[in-house]
Motif scaffolding. Structure first.
Motif, mmCIF file in Angstrom:
data_model
loop_
_atom_site.group_PDB
_atom_site.id
_atom_site.type_symbol
_atom_site.label_atom_id
_atom_site.label_comp_id
_atom_site.label_asym_id
_atom_site.label_seq_id
_atom_site.Cartn_x
_atom_site.Cartn_y
_atom_site.Cartn_z
ATOM 1 N N LEU A 156 69.123 -53.111 6.527
ATOM 2 C CA LEU A 156 69.212 -54.220 5.576
ATOM 3 C C LEU A 156 67.917 -54.397 4.618
ATOM 4 C CD1 LEU A 156 70.675 -57.099 8.056
ATOM 5 C CD2 LEU A 156 72.085 -55.490 6.568
ATOM 6 N N ARG A 196 56.826 -61.139 4.887
ATOM 7 C CA ARG A 196 58.182 -61.533 3.994
ATOM 8 C C ARG A 196 57.937 -61.026 2.689
ATOM 9 N NH1 ARG A 196 59.744 -65.907 6.328
ATOM 10 N NH2 ARG A 196 59.003 -67.473 4.335
ATOM 11 N N ALA A 226 65.464 -49.003 6.839
ATOM 12 C CA ALA A 226 66.081 -50.271 7.549
ATOM 13 C C ALA A 226 67.527 -50.215 7.095
ATOM 14 C CB ALA A 226 65.376 -51.435 6.909
ATOM 15 N N ASN A 260 64.701 -53.152 10.981
ATOM 16 C CA ASN A 260 65.686 -54.164 11.566
ATOM 17 C C ASN A 260 65.645 -54.311 12.987
ATOM 18 O OD1 ASN A 260 67.703 -53.212 8.777
ATOM 19 N ND2 ASN A 260 66.536 -55.122 8.828
ATOM 20 N N SER A 273 66.999 -59.703 5.746
ATOM 21 C CA SER A 273 66.500 -59.714 6.908
ATOM 22 C C SER A 273 65.711 -61.014 7.373
ATOM 23 C CB SER A 273 65.539 -58.673 7.155
ATOM 24 O OG SER A 273 66.144 -57.311 6.884
ATOM 25 N N HIS A 274 65.686 -61.432 8.706
ATOM 26 C CA HIS A 274 65.209 -62.370 9.290
ATOM 27 C C HIS A 274 63.589 -62.196 9.345
ATOM 28 C CE1 HIS A 274 64.498 -66.442 10.557
ATOM 29 N NE2 HIS A 274 64.203 -66.006 11.843
#
Length: 225
Positions: A129, A142, A127, A100, A134-135
């Protein structure tokens, strides 16, 4: 000498090394699945695994245990570059810490995941998140991350929470009694980060004030926290 001003004791910001061995890992229901993952290697459900949990939950500790077992190298996500990928996977096992991190190179991580699959290397990614929260800009990355099996570390239960207080104090060579542990356990937010911050505050202020770490000191310092 009359009127002489006593020198003020300074609290030095000295490093406090934590032992990241298997024997020093505090086990509990909150981290049982993470520990099972590490102990179950190399019989993983996938060669790339994601270990998710809040700050201080033990992700780096578990990753260090696995790295010792697997002969893995370790790199932070923000330090990963496309050029560094082949070398990072040279031993056939790699830890990628802190997915992240806001400035990591998405194309480098995508390249790493592809090369790891080709070379049948093991990769453990940590991580705070899960990928779904997550973005990630790169669509292919992704999608790839969301397909990776995720093991989650949970907030500590009461027994683990109290054990963490004792451990973090021991890491700083702080002598405390049960009254301090009980006070902190009922006063602090139930999170790993809160324990670490409170113990650091107690250690720093006890040294600065030249006082032992007692329940009374803890109450003074945390009353308005």
């Amino acid at each position: 000498m009359p009127g002489r001003v006593q020198p003020r004791q300074l609290a030095l910001a000295l490093p406090h090394a934590e032992s990241l061995t298997r024997d020093n890992f505090l086990e509990g229901p909150a981290n049982a699945s993470g520990l099972a993952l590490i102990d179950g290697w190399p019989e993983w459900p996938n060669r790339i695994m994601l270990l998710v949990g809040p700050e201080g939950a033990g992700k780096s500790h578990l990753a260090a245990i696995w790295a010792e077992q697997a002969g893995a190298r370790s790199i932070s996500a923000h330090a990963l570059t496309p050029a560094a990928v082949p070398g990072a996977l040279a031993t056939g096992a790699l830890v990628v810490e802190d997915l992240n991190s806001p400035d990591f190179d998405e194309r480098a991580l995508f390249h790493l995941m592809n090369l790891a699959r080709e070379d049948q290397a093991f990769v453990l990614i940590t991580a705070r998140l899960a990928p779904s929260a997550s973005h990630v800009e790169l669509r292919d990355l992704r999608s790839r991350l969301r397909a990776v099996p995720t093991i989650s570390l949970l907030p500590p239960d009461d027994a683990l929470f109290r054990a963490l207080i004792v451990k973090f104090c021991a890491d700083r060579q702080m002598a405390i009694d049960e009254s301090v542990v009980s006070y902190l356990a009922t006063r602090l937010e139930r999170s790993y980060a809160a324990v670490r911050q409170a113990v650091e505050l107690l250690d720093t202020e006890a040294l600065r004030l030249g006082r032992p770490v007692t329940r009374a000191l803890a109450a003074e310092l945390l009353r308005d926290a």
